[in-house]
Design a protein around this motif. Structure first.
Motif, PDB file in Angstrom:
ATOM      1  N   PHE A  70      -1.280 -39.048   7.927  1.00  0.00           N
ATOM      2  CA  PHE A  70      -0.628 -37.755   7.661  1.00  0.00           C
ATOM      3  C   PHE A  70       0.873 -37.866   7.914  1.00  0.00           C
ATOM      4  N   GLU A  71       1.264 -38.553   8.992  1.00  0.00           N
ATOM      5  CA  GLU A  71       2.689 -38.726   9.287  1.00  0.00           C
ATOM      6  C   GLU A  71       3.333 -39.721   8.337  1.00  0.00           C
ATOM      7  N   PHE A  72       2.601 -40.795   8.014  1.00  0.00           N
ATOM      8  CA  PHE A  72       3.148 -41.825   7.141  1.00  0.00           C
ATOM      9  C   PHE A  72       3.459 -41.286   5.749  1.00  0.00           C
ATOM     10  N   LEU A  73       2.613 -40.370   5.262  1.00  0.00           N
ATOM     11  CA  LEU A  73       2.779 -39.819   3.912  1.00  0.00           C
ATOM     12  C   LEU A  73       3.447 -38.451   3.931  1.00  0.00           C
ATOM     13  N   LEU A  74       4.078 -38.086   5.060  1.00  0.00           N
ATOM     14  CA  LEU A  74       4.585 -36.722   5.215  1.00  0.00           C
ATOM     15  C   LEU A  74       5.761 -36.417   4.301  1.00  0.00           C
ATOM     16  N   ASP A  75       6.623 -37.412   4.063  1.00  0.00           N
ATOM     17  CA  ASP A  75       7.819 -37.175   3.257  1.00  0.00           C
ATOM     18  C   ASP A  75       7.416 -36.949   1.804  1.00  0.00           C
ATOM     19  N   SER A  76       7.360 -35.687   1.394  1.00  0.00           N
ATOM     20  CA  SER A  76       6.913 -35.358   0.037  1.00  0.00           C
ATOM     21  C   SER A  76       7.970 -35.659  -1.022  1.00  0.00           C
ATOM     22  N   THR A  77       9.244 -35.819  -0.621  1.00  0.00           N
ATOM     23  CA  THR A  77      10.318 -36.069  -1.596  1.00  0.00           C
ATOM     24  C   THR A  77      10.386 -37.543  -1.996  1.00  0.00           C
ATOM     25  N   ASP A  78      10.111 -38.440  -1.060  1.00  0.00           N
ATOM     26  CA  ASP A  78      10.193 -39.866  -1.364  1.00  0.00           C
ATOM     27  C   ASP A  78       9.084 -40.617  -0.616  1.00  0.00           C
ATOM     28  N   PRO A  79       7.813 -40.376  -0.956  1.00  0.00           N
ATOM     29  CA  PRO A  79       6.715 -41.038  -0.246  1.00  0.00           C
ATOM     30  C   PRO A  79       6.646 -42.518  -0.625  1.00  0.00           C
ATOM     31  N   LEU A  87      -9.328 -50.633   7.395  1.00  0.00           N
ATOM     32  CA  LEU A  87     -10.423 -51.525   7.770  1.00  0.00           C
ATOM     33  C   LEU A  87     -10.873 -51.201   9.192  1.00  0.00           C
ATOM     34  N   ASN A  88     -12.060 -50.631   9.313  1.00  0.00           N
ATOM     35  CA  ASN A  88     -12.624 -50.296  10.620  1.00  0.00           C
ATOM     36  C   ASN A  88     -14.086 -49.901  10.420  1.00  0.00           C
ATOM     37  N   SER A  89     -14.852 -49.839  11.489  1.00  0.00           N
ATOM     38  CA  SER A  89     -16.239 -49.413  11.349  1.00  0.00           C
ATOM     39  C   SER A  89     -16.320 -47.954  10.938  1.00  0.00           C
ATOM     40  N   SER A  90     -15.276 -47.167  11.297  1.00  0.00           N
ATOM     41  CA  SER A  90     -15.240 -45.749  10.928  1.00  0.00           C
ATOM     42  C   SER A  90     -13.806 -45.348  10.617  1.00  0.00           C
ATOM     43  N   VAL A  91     -13.599 -44.818   9.427  1.00  0.00           N
ATOM     44  CA  VAL A  91     -12.282 -44.282   9.039  1.00  0.00           C
ATOM     45  C   VAL A  91     -12.524 -42.854   8.567  1.00  0.00           C
ATOM     46  N   TYR A  92     -12.593 -41.953   9.541  1.00  0.00           N
ATOM     47  CA  TYR A  92     -12.957 -40.582   9.194  1.00  0.00           C
ATOM     48  C   TYR A  92     -11.730 -39.675   9.293  1.00  0.00           C
ATOM     49  N   ASN A  93     -10.981 -39.580   8.202  1.00  0.00           N
ATOM     50  CA  ASN A  93      -9.834 -38.680   8.150  1.00  0.00           C
ATOM     51  C   ASN A  93     -10.318 -37.239   8.087  1.00  0.00           C
ATOM     52  N   ASP A  94      -9.589 -36.333   8.726  1.00  0.00           N
ATOM     53  CA  ASP A  94      -9.983 -34.929   8.619  1.00  0.00           C
ATOM     54  C   ASP A  94      -9.631 -34.402   7.228  1.00  0.00           C
ATOM     55  N   ALA A  95      -9.979 -33.144   6.965  1.00  0.00           N
ATOM     56  CA  ALA A  95      -9.841 -32.599   5.602  1.00  0.00           C
ATOM     57  C   ALA A  95      -8.391 -32.591   5.136  1.00  0.00           C
ATOM     58  N   SER A  96      -7.483 -32.158   6.004  1.00  0.00           N
ATOM     59  CA  SER A  96      -6.075 -32.069   5.593  1.00  0.00           C
ATOM     60  C   SER A  96      -5.485 -33.451   5.348  1.00  0.00           C
ATOM     61  N   GLU A  97      -5.843 -34.419   6.201  1.00  0.00           N
ATOM     62  CA  GLU A  97      -5.315 -35.764   6.024  1.00  0.00           C
ATOM     63  C   GLU A  97      -5.914 -36.423   4.783  1.00  0.00           C
ATOM     64  N   SER A  98      -7.199 -36.195   4.547  1.00  0.00           N
ATOM     65  CA  SER A  98      -7.836 -36.748   3.350  1.00  0.00           C
ATOM     66  C   SER A  98      -7.204 -36.189   2.077  1.00  0.00           C
ATOM     67  N   THR A  99      -6.915 -34.903   2.086  1.00  0.00           N
ATOM     68  CA  THR A  99      -6.258 -34.281   0.928  1.00  0.00           C
ATOM     69  C   THR A  99      -4.882 -34.888   0.698  1.00  0.00           C
ATOM     70  N   LYS A 100      -4.163 -35.133   1.815  1.00  0.00           N
ATOM     71  CA  LYS A 100      -2.836 -35.744   1.713  1.00  0.00           C
ATOM     72  C   LYS A 100      -2.940 -37.145   1.084  1.00  0.00           C
ATOM     73  N   ILE A 101      -3.941 -37.923   1.501  1.00  0.00           N
ATOM     74  CA  ILE A 101      -4.130 -39.271   0.962  1.00  0.00           C
ATOM     75  C   ILE A 101      -4.491 -39.220  -0.519  1.00  0.00           C
ATOM     76  N   LEU A 102      -5.397 -38.313  -0.897  1.00  0.00           N
ATOM     77  CA  LEU A 102      -5.808 -38.214  -2.300  1.00  0.00           C
ATOM     78  C   LEU A 102      -4.654 -37.758  -3.191  1.00  0.00           C
TER      79      LEU A 102
END
Length: 406
Positions: A70-79, A87-102
């Motif tokens: 969420f922080e890494f992709l926060l800059d909406s002007t120049d992402p 890579l992990n046994s569990s990568v469970y992003n919450d809803a807001s972070e998943s939306t940001k990634i998508l």
């Protein structure tokens, strides 16, 4: 100290010494913790993967990311642009972070996730569903994996010689999704072929971008890659990554820590220092026990001082109200608000600009317009030399509205 106590102390020390020597000379047990840390050399670590990665992909394209997506992709002007690899046994992003990634993928980027547990938001958006393989007819739960592309498929499936839980895709959008690999448990002691293949490796488009998912993260671990028969699986799986552009390697969603979090880390991770430390502690406890029995005296009861915080607060509040110093009261309210933001949302309040407002709105769940109205009004009040009673009441209302809105 009596002769009896001395004999007991000597016997206790001799017994503890023999116990410590016996424990210290035992071979170190294998640590099967699924750490997936870049620095982990345990079986389910990924030291070999990250060590060999530059020989597969140009190291200038690789970049570690140690902060949440969420922080890494926060800059909406120049992402950033490229590929984001988890890579992990569990990568469970919450809803807001998943939306940001998508949203980031939709702009033409690539998401690669190797994990058993994947965000429900991501799966739902791609019309996917996962299921645990829970068959119990076989005592051993050792998976076999292979790739689907004929040019990449091995003559015999790759095998992990360790019982692990398996997850597969039981629901996919066949019109959009490409099956890249399958796996299953060994059945009837036959490890030469996959008898009942389950989909575990897929590739699917998402608007202008691509999502690649693999539910067999063990295929990227030390214990799997160090097996000569499995050497090519990981490299072939990575061949589906884009040939150009940056590849951002997530180091945030890891079961193990990249850095020691305890000052005793060096002592407790070395078995000789560890047992020396335990011996010191046990000796100190023995000394305290015998010395305390001989010298301990009764401790007088001291009545604690009464808590007069509430009376003090009322007195100070009355002084401000009597003086009608609205400006001073407003400054205190603003300072308390900033302290509340720092402690509750771990945000720095030195620069209350648009980026700060966006972060605060995201973390608090309050509408961005409401947050902006509050922050702008506090800045306006700070610049005033005189604050009216109506302005003070409005400030208090805005603060209370913000705190009660989440």
């Amino acid at each position: 100290m009596s002769k009896r106590y001395k004999i007991m102390a000597v016997l206790l020390v001799v017994f503890l010494s023999l116990l410590i020597i016996g424990e210290a000379t035992q071979p170190e047990p294998v640590n099967w913790f699924p750490g997936y840390g870049k620095q982990d050399k345990i079986p389910f670590g990924t030291y070999v993967f990250y060590d060999q990665l530059p020989s597969i992909i140009d190291k200038d394209r690789l970049e570690d990311v140690n902060i949440p997506p969420f922080e890494f992709l926060l800059d909406s002007t120049d992402p950033p642009e490229g590929t984001y690899l988890f890579l992990n046994s569990s990568v469970y992003n919450d809803a807001s972070e998943s939306t940001k990634i998508l949203d980031w993928v939709a702009k033409g980027n690539t998401l690669f996730v190797a994990s058993k547990a994947i965000s429900e938001t991501i799966l739902d958006s791609l019309c996917l569903n996962t299921e645990y393989l829970s068959e119990t007819s076989e005592l051993k739960k050792r998976p076999l994996a292979n790739l689907s592309n004929p040019s990449l498929k091995a003559s015999k499936p790759y095998r992990l010689n360790k019982d692990v839980g398996t997850v597969y895709f039981d629901q996919i959008d066949t019109t959009q999704t490409t099956i890249l690999g399958v796996y299953d448990l060994i059945r009837n002691n036959d490890s030469t072929k996959i008898l009942e293949p389950k989909v575990n490796f897929i590739k699917t488009p998402y608007r202008k971008g691509t999502v690649i998912l693999n539910t067999f993260p063990e295929g990227f671990t030390n214990v799997f890659m160090l097996d000569s028969l499995n050497a090519s699986y990981t490299a072939k799986a990575l061949s589906y990554l884009p040939k150009e552009g940056k590849i951002y390697l997530d180091q945030h969603y890891k079961n193990s820590k990249a850095k020691a979090v305890s000052p005793l880390y060096l002592i407790l991770t070395n078995k000789y220092l560890k047992w020396s430390w335990y011996t010191l502690l046990i000796g100190a406890l023995i000394w305290i026990y015998f010395e305390g029995k001989r010298k301990q005296r009764s401790i007088p009861v001291i009545k604690p001082l009464p808590n007069q915080t509430l009376d003090y607060t009322r007195t100070i509040a009355g002084m401000y109200l009597d003086k009608k110093d609205n400006h001073q009261i407003a400054m205190h309210q603003i300072n308390h608000l900033l302290e509340y933001i720092r402690s509750s949302y771990t945000l720095a309040t030195d620069h209350r600009d648009s980026a700060f407002i966006e972060k605060l709105a995201a973390k608090s769940g309050v509408e961005q317009a409401t947050v902006k109205n509050l922050i702008d009004y506090t800045i306006t009040i700070r610049q005033k030399a005189v604050v009216t009673e109506d302005e003070l009441i409005k400030l208090n209302s805005l603060i209370e509205n913000f705190k009660n809105s989440h």
